[in-house]
Design an enzyme around this catalytic site. Structure first.
Site, PDB file in Angstrom:
ATOM      1  N   LYS A 148      41.695  56.388  -0.962  1.00  0.00           N
ATOM      2  CA  LYS A 148      42.519  55.784   0.080  1.00  0.00           C
ATOM      3  C   LYS A 148      41.910  55.897   1.480  1.00  0.00           C
ATOM      4  O   LYS A 148      41.405  56.948   1.861  1.00  0.00           O
ATOM      5  CB  LYS A 148      43.905  56.430   0.082  1.00  0.00           C
ATOM      6  CG  LYS A 148      44.706  56.194  -1.200  1.00  0.00           C
ATOM      7  CD  LYS A 148      46.076  56.838  -1.108  1.00  0.00           C
ATOM      8  CE  LYS A 148      46.898  56.566  -2.352  1.00  0.00           C
ATOM      9  NZ  LYS A 148      48.255  57.169  -2.247  1.00  0.00           N
TER      10      LYS A 148
ATOM     11  N   ARG B 123      32.911  78.334  -7.531  1.00  0.00           N
ATOM     12  CA  ARG B 123      33.352  79.076  -6.346  1.00  0.00           C
ATOM     13  C   ARG B 123      33.175  80.577  -6.518  1.00  0.00           C
ATOM     14  O   ARG B 123      32.911  81.282  -5.548  1.00  0.00           O
ATOM     15  CB  ARG B 123      34.809  78.732  -6.030  1.00  0.00           C
ATOM     16  CG  ARG B 123      34.964  77.334  -5.446  1.00  0.00           C
ATOM     17  CD  ARG B 123      36.399  76.986  -5.151  1.00  0.00           C
ATOM     18  NE  ARG B 123      36.485  75.717  -4.444  1.00  0.00           N
ATOM     19  CZ  ARG B 123      37.619  75.086  -4.179  1.00  0.00           C
ATOM     20  NH1 ARG B 123      38.773  75.601  -4.561  1.00  0.00           N
ATOM     21  NH2 ARG B 123      37.612  73.940  -3.531  1.00  0.00           N
TER      22      ARG B 123
ATOM     23  N   GLY C 162      38.907  69.884   1.836  1.00  0.00           N
ATOM     24  CA  GLY C 162      39.688  69.597   3.033  1.00  0.00           C
ATOM     25  C   GLY C 162      39.070  70.172   4.292  1.00  0.00           C
ATOM     26  O   GLY C 162      39.093  69.546   5.352  1.00  0.00           O
TER      27      GLY C 162
ATOM     28  N   GLY D 196      35.254  67.810  -3.825  1.00  0.00           N
ATOM     29  CA  GLY D 196      35.163  68.249  -5.224  1.00  0.00           C
ATOM     30  C   GLY D 196      34.577  67.225  -6.169  1.00  0.00           C
ATOM     31  O   GLY D 196      33.714  67.543  -7.003  1.00  0.00           O
TER      32      GLY D 196
END
Length: 389
Positions: free
Chosen positions: A192, A36, A368, A345
């Protein structure tokens, strides 16, 4: 709606405040992956080269808001950025101390040390905005958060714009979402279904093929009537998974499930891995990767795709020997000729570990934020930039 971009704004002799996402992973006080920071450095170098003074803002970790915590200090980040841009980057603790003459770069301490950051306090947002002449939102990875430094300051700045990294991210996802070259496929993995339910629903309406992997695939397999042993699975979401499969059928979309899987008694390095037909998973074992027949099935479906979105590995790739499926899929996509956007990620880490990042169309810095874009949401920071423009 259009947004202003830093490249179109005169910055000579002005102070540019750049909100970056420098929330890098740390281990024992040292940076374990500087991706980053490397992604942010070109924006800062460009502004400095054009005669601006630059003040950098970022968060790091999750400190108790409003107080200084040494473990969440940006000291190592400032030191690494200094190496990358070839000039000193002093770190200051207070907003009033942050000043940068043309050609200078200063970093403000972790914005989450300031009370009101996460609650998007208007007063704090105004202070961030008033630090310079131009406020640049370049933190795509934090753009889904309506915080004081990501959304509030954009609205309160005299001049606000997107930095080149933010603009590149939005352009890549626009290429996938707004007018993609078809056929378009999506590979969505992860633990999930519950965290990616809205994403799967939204993608299904736009893609030609939707491949699910990891724990998500286990829930779909269970919904299709297969026994998944002790695998990670969400029994309370079987009806939702079945509904998505029915929708795919009704729309004529491909939503393939694994035909063979790699199992073991537990997830740990060095376990005995067994390849089994998907209908033959013992009650005492768990599914940890896709098998070679499934790899060939997925490769065939993806071979004709012109655009691919990949978010989430298809197996427990971090643990040997359960990474073969993810590696094979990465190699297939890297050599496919399709425009491949890689987000998340774990997926980015896998692609980089395999040395295939340069062969992909675009590697996103956002987890996200990328998911929310793919879900069809308007990111708060993007909305603020649009309204400001």
């Amino acid at each position: 709606m259009p947004i202003k971009e830093l490249k179109d704004i005169e910055v000579k002799d002005k102070t540019v405040v750049v909100r970056q996402d420098l929330n890098v992973p740390m281990k024992n006080g040292a940076i374990s992956n500087d991706k980053r920071i490397r992604a942010a450095a070109p924006t800062i170098r460009d502004a400095l080269a054009r005669g601006a003074g630059v003040i950098v803002l970022s968060h790091l970790g999750r400190p108790a808001e409003g107080q200084y915590e040494e473990q969440f200090s940006l000291k190592p980040v400032a030191a690494r950025l200094s190496e990358l841009i070839g000039r000193p980057v002093p770190l200051v603790r207070e907003i009033a101390q942050a000043a940068a003459a043309p050609g200078q770069c200063v970093m403000l301490e972790n914005v989450r040390f300031f009370k009101g950051e996460k609650k998007n306090d208007p007063e704090l947002a105004g202070k961030f905005a008033a630090m310079g002449d131009i406020y640049v939102m370049d933190a795509f990875g934090a753009s889904h958060r309506a915080h004081a430094s990501t959304e509030g300051a954009v609205r309160r700045a005299r001049v606000a714009c997107a930095g080149p990294l933010m603009a590149a991210e939005l352009a890549a996802f626009a290429r996938v979402l707004d007018n993609p070259e078809r056929p378009i496929a999506a590979v969505i993995g992860g633990a999930k279904v519950s965290t990616k339910l809205a994403l799967l629903e939204n993608l299904l309406s736009g893609v030609d093929c939707l491949i699910v992997g990891g724990g998500i695939a286990n829930t779909f397999l269970a919904a299709a009537g297969f026994k998944v042993g002790t695998s990670l699975c969400e029994p309370d979401l079987l009806a939702e998974a079945k509904k998505i499969m029915d929708k795919a059928h009704a729309l004529g979309r491909d939503l393939p499930l694994p035909v063979d899987v790699v199992t073991a008694t537990r997830l740990a390095p060095g376990q005995k891995a067994v390849t089994r037909d998907v209908a033959a998973v013992p009650a005492s074992e768990m599914i940890l990767d896709i098998g070679p027949k499934t790899v060939r099935l997925y490769e065939g479906l993806l071979a004709g795709a012109a655009t691919v979105v990949w978010n989430g590995p298809v197996g427990a790739f971090e643990t040997t020997p359960f990474g073969a499926g993810t590696r094979a899929l990465a190699r297939a996509l890297a050599g496919s000729g399709a425009f491949v956007v890689v987000g998340g990620g774990d997926t980015v880490a896998a692609v980089e570990d395999y040395g295939l990042a340069d062969s992909m169309g675009y590697i996103s810095t956002g987890g996200g934020a990328a998911l929310e874009l793919l879900e069809g949401k308007l990111l708060p920071s993007v909305a603020a930039l649009q309204e400001h423009a």
